[in-house]
Structure formats: structure tokens, C-alpha cells
Design a protein around this motif. Structure first.
Motif, PDB file in Angstrom:
ATOM      1  N   GLY A  81      97.671 121.749  60.182  1.00 26.09           N
ATOM      2  CA  GLY A  81      96.073 121.918  59.960  1.00 26.09           C
ATOM      3  C   GLY A  81      95.865 122.956  58.801  1.00 26.09           C
ATOM      4  N   GLY A  82      94.622 123.102  58.433  1.00 23.88           N
ATOM      5  CA  GLY A  82      94.286 123.931  57.306  1.00 23.88           C
ATOM      6  C   GLY A  82      94.617 125.382  57.817  1.00 23.88           C
ATOM      7  N   GLN A  83      94.430 125.910  58.949  1.00 16.50           N
ATOM      8  CA  GLN A  83      94.586 127.142  59.386  1.00 16.50           C
ATOM      9  C   GLN A  83      96.281 127.444  59.388  1.00 16.50           C
ATOM     10  OE1 GLN A  83      92.785 129.480  59.541  1.00 16.50           O
ATOM     11  NE2 GLN A  83      93.744 131.096  60.881  1.00 16.50           N
ATOM     12  N   LEU A 178      94.769 129.362  46.361  1.00 20.66           N
ATOM     13  CA  LEU A 178      93.240 129.017  46.621  1.00 20.66           C
ATOM     14  C   LEU A 178      93.272 127.977  47.796  1.00 20.66           C
ATOM     15  CD1 LEU A 178      90.313 128.393  45.237  1.00 20.66           C
ATOM     16  CD2 LEU A 178      91.671 126.170  44.245  1.00 20.66           C
ATOM     17  N   ASP A 179      92.107 128.260  48.554  1.00 17.36           N
ATOM     18  CA  ASP A 179      91.718 127.215  49.436  1.00 17.36           C
ATOM     19  C   ASP A 179      90.840 126.249  48.906  1.00 17.36           C
ATOM     20  OD1 ASP A 179      90.307 125.808  51.819  1.00 17.36           O
ATOM     21  OD2 ASP A 179      90.433 127.668  53.077  1.00 17.36           O
ATOM     22  N   ASN A 180      91.272 125.112  48.366  1.00 16.67           N
ATOM     23  CA  ASN A 180      90.394 124.387  47.618  1.00 16.67           C
ATOM     24  C   ASN A 180      90.048 123.047  48.664  1.00 16.67           C
ATOM     25  OD1 ASN A 180      89.717 123.104  45.293  1.00 16.67           O
ATOM     26  ND2 ASN A 180      91.639 122.118  44.780  1.00 16.67           N
ATOM     27  N   LEU A 202      93.359 118.761  55.136  1.00 12.57           N
ATOM     28  CA  LEU A 202      93.281 117.272  55.048  1.00 12.57           C
ATOM     29  C   LEU A 202      92.205 116.760  56.464  1.00 12.57           C
ATOM     30  CD1 LEU A 202      96.824 115.847  54.377  1.00 12.57           C
ATOM     31  CD2 LEU A 202      95.025 116.620  52.958  1.00 12.57           C
ATOM     32  N   THR A 203      92.159 117.543  57.369  1.00 11.28           N
ATOM     33  CA  THR A 203      91.164 117.435  58.535  1.00 11.28           C
ATOM     34  C   THR A 203      89.879 117.020  57.886  1.00 11.28           C
ATOM     35  OG1 THR A 203      92.496 119.241  59.606  1.00 11.28           O
ATOM     36  CG2 THR A 203      90.174 118.663  60.589  1.00 11.28           C
ATOM     37  N   LYS A 204      89.486 117.771  56.634  1.00 12.61           N
ATOM     38  CA  LYS A 204      87.824 117.180  56.092  1.00 12.61           C
ATOM     39  C   LYS A 204      87.953 116.095  55.426  1.00 12.61           C
ATOM     40  CE  LYS A 204      87.243 121.203  58.269  1.00 12.61           C
ATOM     41  NZ  LYS A 204      87.345 122.473  57.418  1.00 12.61           N
ATOM     42  N   TYR A 205      88.361 115.973  54.013  1.00 14.18           N
ATOM     43  CA  TYR A 205      87.835 114.695  53.386  1.00 14.18           C
ATOM     44  C   TYR A 205      88.973 113.621  53.423  1.00 14.18           C
ATOM     45  CZ  TYR A 205      83.772 117.479  52.070  1.00 14.18           C
ATOM     46  OH  TYR A 205      82.558 117.953  51.651  1.00 14.18           O
TER      47      TYR A 205
HETATM   48  C1  LIG Z   1      88.268 123.321  58.330  1.00 17.83           C
HETATM   49  C2  LIG Z   1      88.803 124.598  57.149  1.00 17.83           C
HETATM   50  C3  LIG Z   1      90.316 125.047  57.096  1.00 17.83           C
HETATM   51  C4  LIG Z   1      91.091 124.903  58.326  1.00 17.83           C
HETATM   52  O1  LIG Z   1      91.567 123.569  58.626  1.00 17.83           O
HETATM   53  P1  LIG Z   1      91.897 123.135  60.242  1.00 17.83           P
HETATM   54  O2  LIG Z   1      92.550 121.711  59.824  1.00 17.83           O
HETATM   55  O3  LIG Z   1      90.818 123.028  60.674  1.00 17.83           O
HETATM   56  O4  LIG Z   1      92.961 123.980  60.695  1.00 17.83           O
HETATM   57  C5  LIG Z   1      90.543 125.944  56.295  1.00 17.83           C
HETATM   58  N1  LIG Z   1      89.651 126.330  55.185  1.00 17.83           N
HETATM   59  C6  LIG Z   1      88.412 125.658  55.055  1.00 17.83           C
HETATM   60  C7  LIG Z   1      87.598 126.251  54.086  1.00 17.83           C
HETATM   61  C8  LIG Z   1      88.092 124.975  56.204  1.00 17.83           C
HETATM   62  O5  LIG Z   1      86.717 124.444  55.855  1.00 17.83           O
END
Ligand SMILES: *Cc1c(COP(=O)(O)O)cnc(C)c1O
Length: 384
Positions: A81-83, A178-180, A202-205
């Protein structure tokens, strides 16, 4: 062979030359080696061959290679995940006694990791003003090992001068991460702007349908790759091949989804900025967003998430009523999927800025945009 033995013999019987248009889902932990001398335990599977499913399968490595190619990275790691991506970067770049810098507009759980896990490991993570630009040089210490950027920032949407921060960091030998996620890895070219490590959820877009959790960590060069790889192996950040398969599918429609999301979001944001109850719209493509000029200079487009702040005479309880009165917008966190979402941040404060429960974040989805505007309109009209 006894039938019991036959049951357990994984040697394929069917032809193996099926050339599918899509990447197959490879499940597997154990990799079979040709002989004892070929046995390895090596995270560098992209170069050295497969050794264990934990470090990737052909499905996850295909996803990694595609993300690396789109972002212009040397290599990309796929993580749960992003985290997890944020954790990998912290743990690869910081050790006991290190100092790191994180913008105070960073994703909340990033700051929570700074205050929790990293503090416990004797890493000092100092928050900084996301609009600091080149002045970040004054905050860099001899033990600074990592500077985070996130642009635009979470909820308050400040666009950062990443090239100025990179220049100051590199002048003192400090790496920049960078958190992109906002840019889906495509609307802002992290590596062309000098970043060392770029991550996204990748959870997002890329997932794009609110049905998977995955993250990426992309390395600019072999220095970053060599720093991240061993920690990636030690943390055991395995991912599901099914989720990777969904993310590969998501990539196929990313461009068309982003196109529609950008246009719809701009239309909603502009409509909101004309509403008398709305004080400020924090959308990076609008002049009312801090850092808008930098967005114009550095980004090739905007995406689907933005915030707005109600006028000062609106009370926090009225904002909660507004959210509860929405019918098409669902109430929820995360974003980048097909559904529009709204959420209020009742306790959000930034240094020198108390939003007093008046800041709302919207994620625009793929519904007909006029229905979304009508929904906001009816919920606003119930506030007065
Ligand atoms: C959602 C999000 C994350 C974390 O992603 P997960 O897959 O939910 O762990 C990290 N950075 C940003 C900016 C986010 O919006």
C-alpha cells in the motif's frame, strides 16, 4: 507413479506457449531451481532471476516494470500500500540519530509514522512549511538524511517548489523523496524534477475502482535502488498477484479516466468558487490555491481531489449537516475511484491556520458532472 504422487507433481502437462494479450496471474511462493548451485535468496530478481515469491512474481514484476517505464525510474518496487511505501522509504534512508524533514501538509499517516515508529527508532522527523522552497537549506543539518515532499499536500493542497528543495538538498548530499500519489505518477515528472525516490499509492488512480490496496516505490538510479532493495527484502513486503493484475488492468484505462476526472473536477471546483457560502477553493489549477504558480510551471494536469473552505460565518455543525445532506457524494476517505466522495476535517489545523471545522475535501468521480453540481447545490441550500 502412485496417483497420490501424481496429485502433487506440479510439472505442467498443458502447452505452455499461450500468448495472452494480458499478463497472467502467477501465484507462487517457492521457486524451483535447476540445480543446487543455482539456489539464491536475492531481491534483485529483475536482473538476477527469480528466487522467491516474496520478492515478486512475473505478475508483480510486470507491474513494477510498467510503472518504472511510465515514471522514468531505474526500477520500481511494488509494496502492499501507499503507507508501506512510506515506511520502506523512511527505513531505507534513516537510522538511529538521523534527522528527516517532512512538510506539515503531508499525508496524516506519514506524520504519524514520523511521530511514532521513527521517533521510537531515534530518528528525529521535523515538520516544515510546504511553501518553504529554497529556504529549506537552513533546516538541513549534518545528520539530515531524508527530505520528504508531497505536492500538492494532503487536504490543504499546497504545491511545493520541488526543484528548489531538491537543489538545496543535493547541495548538501541529502536525498529527496516525493509522495506523487496526487499526480498518479504522471502529471508531475518526479525524476525530471530531480527527486531521488518517488512513491505513490496505486490504491488511488492506478487501481482506480476502490477495490485494491497497493503502493510503489520508484528509484531514480542505482544508488536509490541499492539503498531500498535490502530493506524491501528484510521487511517482507509481499503483494498479492491478484491485486497486481487489477492494477495492470487499471493502467489500461488510466489515461481516459484521468482525462474525464480532470475536466469534471475543474468544473465542480469553479462552480464552488462562485458560491457565496464558499470562502476559498484549494484546487492547484486555481489561483486561490497556495503554490498555484508552481503547479502551472511543473505539472501537466490536475486530478480529482481538492478541498474548499466555507466562509467564516459558517459554523462547524452546519458543515457537518452539509456533508450529511449530500446524496450522490458518499462520505469516505481515500480517493481516485469512480465514485465521488466528500469528507470534512473537523479538527484540521496547520501552523498559523485553524480551519475551525470548515474545510471539506472532495473527490470527484465519473458520475455526470451536472448531477454532482446539483447534489452540492441542494446540500448548500439546506445550510441557509
Ligand atoms: C492514500 C494515500 C497514501 C496511502 O496509501 P494506502 O494505499 O492507503 O496505504 C499515501 N499518500 C497519500 C498522499 C495518499 O493519499
Amino acid at each position: 507413479m502412485d496417483w497420490r504422487t501424481k496429485l502433487l507433481n506440479p510439472a505442467p502437462r498443458a502447452r505452455q506457449d499461450y500468448q495472452s494479450l494480458v499478463t497472467p496471474v502467477y501465484r507462487g511462493s517457492t521457486v524451483v531451481f535447476s540445480d543446487q548451485n543455482a539456489v539464491t535468496d536475492d531481491w534483485r530478481q529483475a536482473e538476477n532471476g527469480y528466487s522467491y515469491g516474496l520478492y515478486g512474481t512475473p505478475t508483480s514484476l510486470e507491474l513494477a516494470a510498467r510503472i518504472a517505464s511510465i515514471e522514468g525510474a531505474k526500477e520500481t518496487f511494488i509494496v502492499p500500500g501507499g503507507q508501506a511505501a512510506i515506511a520502506l522509504i523512511y527505513l531505507a534512508y534513516c537510522q538511529a540519530g538521523s534527522h528527516a524533514l517532512v512538510p506539515f501538509s503531508a499525508y496524516g499517516p506519514n506524520k504519524a509514522m514520523a511521530e511514532g515508529l521513527m521517533r521510537g527508532l531515534h530518528v528525529e522527523v521535523e515538520p516544515y512549511d510546504p511553501l518553504i522552497g529554497a529556504d529549506i537549506a537552513a533546516l538541513i543539518r549534518s545528520n539530515t538524511s531524508l527530505i520528504w515532499c508531497e505536492s500538492p499536500g494532503s487536504v490543504t493542497m499546497e504545491v511545493q517548489d520541488v526543484p528548489a528543495i531538491v537543489a538545496a538538498a543535493h547541495a548538501k548530499g541529502v536525498a529527496v523523496a516525493l509522495d506523487n500519489t496526487y499526480a498518479a505518477g504522471v502529471m508531475f515528472d518526479a525524476f525530471a524534477h530531480g527527486v531521488d525516490v518517488s512513491m505513490q499509492a496505486l490504491t488511488k488512480y492506478v487501481g482506480g475502482h476502490s477495490d485494491l490496496l497497493l503502493g510503489t516505490v520508484s528509484a531514480r538510479d542505482s544508488a536509490a535502488y541499492d539503498k531500498l532493495g535490502p530493506i524491501y527484502q528484510q521487511l517482507g513486503l509481499a503483494v498479492s498477484p491478484d491485486d497486481c493484475s487489477l492494477a495492470l488492468r487499471g493502467l489500461q484505462t488510466l489515461a481516459v479516466r484521468l482525462d474525464v476526472l480532470e475536466q469534471s473536477t475543474l468544473k465542480v471546483a469553479k462552480w464552488l468558487s462562485d458560491q457565496p457560502l464558499v470562502g476559498r477553493v484549494l484546487h492547484p489549477a486555481m489561483a486561490s490555491c497556495p503554490g498555484h504558480e508552481i503547479w502551472t510551471r511543473d505539472f501537466t494536469g490536475s486530478t480529482s481531489v481538492f478541498s474548499f473552505v466555507f466562509d467564516e460565518h459558517i459554523r462547524a455543525e452546519q458543515v457537518i449537516d452539509f456533508i450529511n445532506n449530500l446524496e450522490i457524494f458518499r462520505i469516505g476517505m481515500s480517493w481516485g475511484g469512480v465514485n465521488s466522495l466528500a469528507v470534512v476535517y473537523p479538527d484540521l489545523i496547520r501552523p498559523n491556520q485553524d480551519f475551525a471545522g470548515r474545510i471539506v475535501r472532495l473527490n470527484i468521480g465519473l458520475e455526470a458532472v451536472d448531477d454532482l453540481i446539483a447534489d452540492l447545490d441542494q446540500a448548500l441550500s439546506k445550510m441557509v
